[in-house]
Design an enzyme around this catalytic site. Structure first.
Site, PDB file in Angstrom:
ATOM      1  N   ASP A   1       0.872  -1.191   0.000  1.00 41.57           N
ATOM      2  CA  ASP A   1       0.000   0.000   0.000  1.00 41.57           C
ATOM      3  C   ASP A   1       0.904   1.235   0.000  1.00 41.57           C
ATOM      4  O   ASP A   1       1.795   1.357   0.845  1.00 41.57           O
ATOM      5  CB  ASP A   1      -0.882  -0.031   1.255  1.00 41.57           C
TER       6      ASP A   1
ATOM      7  N   ASP B   1      -3.872   2.465  -5.122  1.00 38.80           N
ATOM      8  CA  ASP B   1      -2.536   2.434  -4.506  1.00 38.80           C
ATOM      9  C   ASP B   1      -2.234   1.152  -3.750  1.00 38.80           C
ATOM     10  O   ASP B   1      -1.340   1.127  -2.928  1.00 38.80           O
ATOM     11  CB  ASP B   1      -2.336   3.670  -3.607  1.00 38.80           C
ATOM     12  N   GLU B   2      -2.986   0.081  -4.003  1.00 42.64           N
ATOM     13  CA  GLU B   2      -2.655  -1.148  -3.277  1.00 42.64           C
ATOM     14  C   GLU B   2      -2.828  -2.389  -4.132  1.00 42.64           C
ATOM     15  O   GLU B   2      -3.674  -2.418  -5.034  1.00 42.64           O
ATOM     16  CB  GLU B   2      -3.469  -1.278  -1.981  1.00 42.64           C
TER      17      GLU B   2
HETATM   18  P1  TTP Z   1      -5.374   4.932   1.260  1.00 43.79           P
HETATM   19  O1  TTP Z   1      -4.323   3.938   0.895  1.00 43.79           O
HETATM   20  O2  TTP Z   1      -6.489   4.474   2.125  1.00 43.79           O
HETATM   21  O3  TTP Z   1      -4.706   6.170   2.016  1.00 43.79           O
HETATM   22  P2  TTP Z   1      -3.326   6.874   1.743  1.00 43.79           P
HETATM   23  O4  TTP Z   1      -2.504   6.175   0.722  1.00 43.79           O
HETATM   24  O5  TTP Z   1      -3.582   8.325   1.472  1.00 43.79           O
HETATM   25  O6  TTP Z   1      -2.621   6.808   3.159  1.00 43.79           O
HETATM   26  P3  TTP Z   1      -1.922   5.538   3.859  1.00 43.79           P
HETATM   27  O7  TTP Z   1      -0.481   5.924   4.010  1.00 43.79           O
HETATM   28  O8  TTP Z   1      -2.607   5.405   5.181  1.00 43.79           O
HETATM   29  O9  TTP Z   1      -2.125   4.352   2.977  1.00 43.79           O
HETATM   30  O10 TTP Z   1      -6.005   5.554  -0.046  1.00 43.79           O
HETATM   31  C1  TTP Z   1      -5.261   5.785  -1.239  1.00 43.79           C
HETATM   32  C2  TTP Z   1      -5.706   7.071  -1.894  1.00 43.79           C
HETATM   33  O11 TTP Z   1      -7.095   7.011  -2.191  1.00 43.79           O
HETATM   34  C3  TTP Z   1      -5.517   8.282  -1.020  1.00 43.79           C
HETATM   35  O12 TTP Z   1      -4.218   8.852  -1.128  1.00 43.79           O
HETATM   36  C4  TTP Z   1      -6.601   9.212  -1.496  1.00 43.79           C
HETATM   37  C5  TTP Z   1      -7.698   8.286  -1.999  1.00 43.79           C
HETATM   38  N1  TTP Z   1      -8.801   8.227  -1.012  1.00 43.79           N
HETATM   39  C6  TTP Z   1      -9.891   9.092  -1.172  1.00 43.79           C
HETATM   40  O13 TTP Z   1      -9.935   9.853  -2.144  1.00 43.79           O
HETATM   41  N2  TTP Z   1     -10.891   9.055  -0.241  1.00 43.79           N
HETATM   42  C7  TTP Z   1     -10.862   8.224   0.843  1.00 43.79           C
HETATM   43  O14 TTP Z   1     -11.785   8.255   1.691  1.00 43.79           O
HETATM   44  C8  TTP Z   1      -9.728   7.351   0.998  1.00 43.79           C
HETATM   45  C9  TTP Z   1      -9.643   6.409   2.196  1.00 43.79           C
HETATM   46  C10 TTP Z   1      -8.737   7.385   0.048  1.00 43.79           C
HETATM   47 MG    MG Z   2      -2.206   4.100   0.793  1.00 43.25          MG
END
Ligand code: TTP
Ligand code: MG
Length: 351
Positions: free
Chosen positions: A9, A105-106
């Site tokens: 991720d 992103d995962e």
């Molecule tokens: P995530 O992987 O949940 O969050 P992240 O990558 O920003 O942070 P982390 O380091 O905790 O993994 O989500 C990936 C992307 O998806 C995030 O950068 C923005 C988008 N996203 C939204 O637009 N709305 C949301 O509610 C979430 C959870 C994510």
């Molecule tokens: Mg992320």
């Protein structure tokens, strides 16, 4: 571990992409989503500096602004994030026997074979993170275990840029909050907590009849996960590469006409990337000294694999740009790709 599954991720993905685009944003709170003046709308994500103020995804932007008025606020640049995601996924897929992207992103990777080439699982994780960093300039976090569910929980355990390897699943899970199990939403976790089931270990020990009576049969799968009895693997997706691109960020901003000197080098790398593949569309991208960015593209009416086509057409695209600013970054991309059967099979067997 018989089967080795990794969940990767990216760290604060949208915010990290923005920091990559404009490094002056680094080290200060940054919030991506609606702007405070929009009044309505939510936070897509925040970098780790902004999270210290309590800002998180899906929070109303007005609340985020109350908590962190000094943050930089930016609207999402979806095209750029998709491009970065594509680069990250391409980098990850080369390590995987089976590969499954599950969001922007995962991804899950079956790294059973790759891990045999490494001395330890830590080393495998290090190599994967290094490749992602090389291809995107971004960091990611990795969870590794024998099951997709556990690896997903583990990748979140040491963020950002963390690696968590789980061998003893039951004792790793037991002290974690119940909400950490993928599939348990806010409502269910509130209900479980109201019955005293606060930790994953509590769920593992709960009476099966009591659980069915109060939560229905579907809770049983989650109880099995809580007990560490899950070894679901990766649902393999065929991964067809859609584009290949290379960019240079200049040490010092250059004049627009000097960009032509870099086209040969960039297009050579792009052709190397796609090997025997063919393309139809050629694009150039430029970021200027004030960080404004433009892209221009041209589509051939035939398929090509020739570097000369990339150079000729990107030069023509370049010559049409009349902007009186210095250039900070130049990129060349080919898309609309196709691969001969043997190359596609080579890519597939990689995945
Ligand atoms: P995530 O992987 O949940 O969050 P992240 O990558 O920003 O942070 P982390 O380091 O905790 O993994 O989500 C990936 C992307 O998806 C995030 O950068 C923005 C988008 N996203 C939204 O637009 N709305 C949301 O509610 C979430 C959870 C994510
Ligand atoms: Mg992320």
């Amino acid at each position: 571990m018989e089967k080795v599954i990794a969940h990767v991720d990216m760290d604060c993905f949208f915010a990290a992409c923005e920091e990559k685009k404009d490094p002056s944003l680094k080290g200060k709170p940054l919030i991506i989503g609606a702007l405070p003046e929009d009044c309505r709308g939510v936070v897509s994500t925040a970098n780790y500096e902004a999270r210290k103020y309590g800002v998180h995804s899906a929070m109303p932007i007005s609340k985020a602004h109350q908590l962190c008025p000094s943050a930089k606020y930016k609207r999402p640049d979806s095209i750029y994030y998709k491009n970065m995601s594509e680069k990250a996924m391409n980098a990850l897929s080369i390590f995987a026997l089976a590969f499954e992207q599950v969001s922007i992103d995962e991804a899950y990777l079956d790294i059973t074979e790759f891990s045999k080439e490494c001395l330890t699982l830590q080393e495998a994780a290090r190599k994967i993170k290094k490749e992602v960093l090389k291809e995107t300039g971004l960091t990611c976090s990795i969870g590794i275990s024998c099951s997709r569910y556990i690896s997903k929980i583990a990748s979140d355990y040491r963020k950002p840029a963390g690696t968590t390897i789980v061998r003893d699943v039951k004792s790793f899970l037991a002290p974690l909050k119940i909400s950490k199990i993928p599939g348990i939403g806010k409502k269910s976790s509130r209900k479980l907590i109201s019955y005293g089931i606060k930790k994953i270990g509590d769920l593992a020990e709960s009476d099966t009849f009591f659980l069915i009576e109060n939560f229905g049969k579907s809770i049983l799968k989650l109880k099995e996960i809580a007990k560490g009895n899950n070894n679901d693997g990766v649902n393999h997706q065929e991964r067809k590469r859609k584009s290949a691109s290379r960019e240079i960020t200049f040490k010092e901003d250059i004049e627009l006409e000097s960009c032509r000197n870099y086209l040969s080098q960039l297009s050579y790398k792009v052709v190397e990337d796609i090997k025997k593949g063919t393309f139809k569309t050629i694009s150039i991208k430029m970021r200027f000294e004030d960080f404004s960015t433009i892209t221009r593209d041209f589509s051939l009416n035939y398929r090509s694999s020739r570097q000369k086509d990339i150079i000729d057409h990107s030069l023509q695209l370049l010559e049409k740009i009349k902007i009186d600013k210095k250039v900070r970054l130049l990129g060349v991309k080919v898309s609309n790709l196709d691969f001969p059967k043997s190359r596609q099979m080579e890519l597939d067997s990689y995945c």
